[in-house]
Motif scaffolding. Structure first.
Motif, PDB file in Angstrom:
ATOM      1  N   TRP A 189     -26.557  -4.717 -58.427  1.00  0.00           N
ATOM      2  CA  TRP A 189     -25.537  -5.322 -59.177  1.00  0.00           C
ATOM      3  C   TRP A 189     -25.807  -6.795 -58.535  1.00  0.00           C
ATOM      4  N   ALA A 190     -25.354  -6.838 -57.185  1.00  0.00           N
ATOM      5  CA  ALA A 190     -25.292  -8.131 -56.457  1.00  0.00           C
ATOM      6  C   ALA A 190     -26.725  -9.149 -56.246  1.00  0.00           C
ATOM      7  N   VAL A 191     -27.742  -8.202 -56.293  1.00  0.00           N
ATOM      8  CA  VAL A 191     -28.971  -8.900 -56.150  1.00  0.00           C
ATOM      9  C   VAL A 191     -29.233  -9.304 -57.646  1.00  0.00           C
ATOM     10  N   TRP A 192     -28.869  -8.682 -58.638  1.00  0.00           N
ATOM     11  CA  TRP A 192     -29.015  -8.953 -60.040  1.00  0.00           C
ATOM     12  C   TRP A 192     -28.193 -10.605 -60.356  1.00  0.00           C
ATOM     13  N   ALA A 245     -28.034 -11.319 -50.514  1.00  0.00           N
ATOM     14  CA  ALA A 245     -28.051 -10.845 -49.226  1.00  0.00           C
ATOM     15  C   ALA A 245     -27.114  -9.750 -48.986  1.00  0.00           C
ATOM     16  N   VAL A 246     -25.971 -10.094 -49.834  1.00  0.00           N
ATOM     17  CA  VAL A 246     -24.892  -8.974 -49.987  1.00  0.00           C
ATOM     18  C   VAL A 246     -25.456  -7.488 -50.662  1.00  0.00           C
ATOM     19  N   GLY A 247     -26.279  -7.780 -51.573  1.00  0.00           N
ATOM     20  CA  GLY A 247     -26.807  -6.747 -52.104  1.00  0.00           C
ATOM     21  C   GLY A 247     -27.855  -6.008 -51.513  1.00  0.00           C
ATOM     22  N   ILE A 248     -28.664  -6.687 -50.616  1.00  0.00           N
ATOM     23  CA  ILE A 248     -29.725  -5.971 -49.794  1.00  0.00           C
ATOM     24  C   ILE A 248     -28.858  -5.178 -48.584  1.00  0.00           C
TER      25      ILE A 248
END
Length: 110
Positions: free
Chosen positions: A21-24, A37-40
Motif C-alpha cells: 500500500w505504501a509503494v502504491w 522507501a517505507v513500503g520497501i
C-alpha cells in the motif's frame, strides 16, 4: 502455539499489505519516494516475519498466508481506502480463511 501462529499471520499481513500500500501511495498517488522507501522496508520485513511461524514447512506457511493476504487486503482497503467489499468479496475472504484453518491447524497424522 495456534495463537502465536495467528498473531504472526496478522503481523505478516500488516507488513506485506502495508508495504504494498505504501509503494502504491508513493507511485500511484504521487506521494513520493519516502512512501516508496517505507513500503520497501515493510515488504522486506514481511519476508522475515514469515520465517517465525512455528510450522517449518515453507509451502504450507506461504499457502496458508495467501488466504490471510486475501482477507487482509479487503479489510485494509475498507479501512484505509474507503473500499466497500460486497457480499461476494466477504464470502471469498471467509472461504480463504477457512482454507487457512484447514491448511495450518487441521490435526495431522490422524
Amino acid at each position: 502455539m495456534t495463537l502465536r501462529s495467528v498473531l504472526l499471520f496478522l503481523f505478516a499481513a500488516v507488513t506485506e499489505i502495508g508495504g504494498a500500500w505504501a509503494v502504491w501511495q508513493g507511485v500511484r498517488e504521487d506521494r513520493g519516494w519516502v512512501w516508496i522507501a517505507v513500503g520497501i522496508v515493510s515488504l522486506a520485513a514481511y519476508g522475515f516475519v514469515a520465517t517465525l511461524q512455528p510450522d517449518a514447512t515453507f509451502g504450507r506457511v506461504l499457502a496458508a498466508y495467501g488466504g490471510v493476504f486475501v482477507a487482509g487486503s479487503l479489510a485494509w482497503g475498507a479501512v484505509l481506502d474507503g473500499y466497500r467489499p460486497d457480499r461476494f468479496d466477504v464470502l471469498g475472504a471467509l472461504l480463504c480463511l477457512a482454507g487457512v484453518a484447514v491448511i495450518m491447524y487441521a490435526p495431522r497424522g490422524v
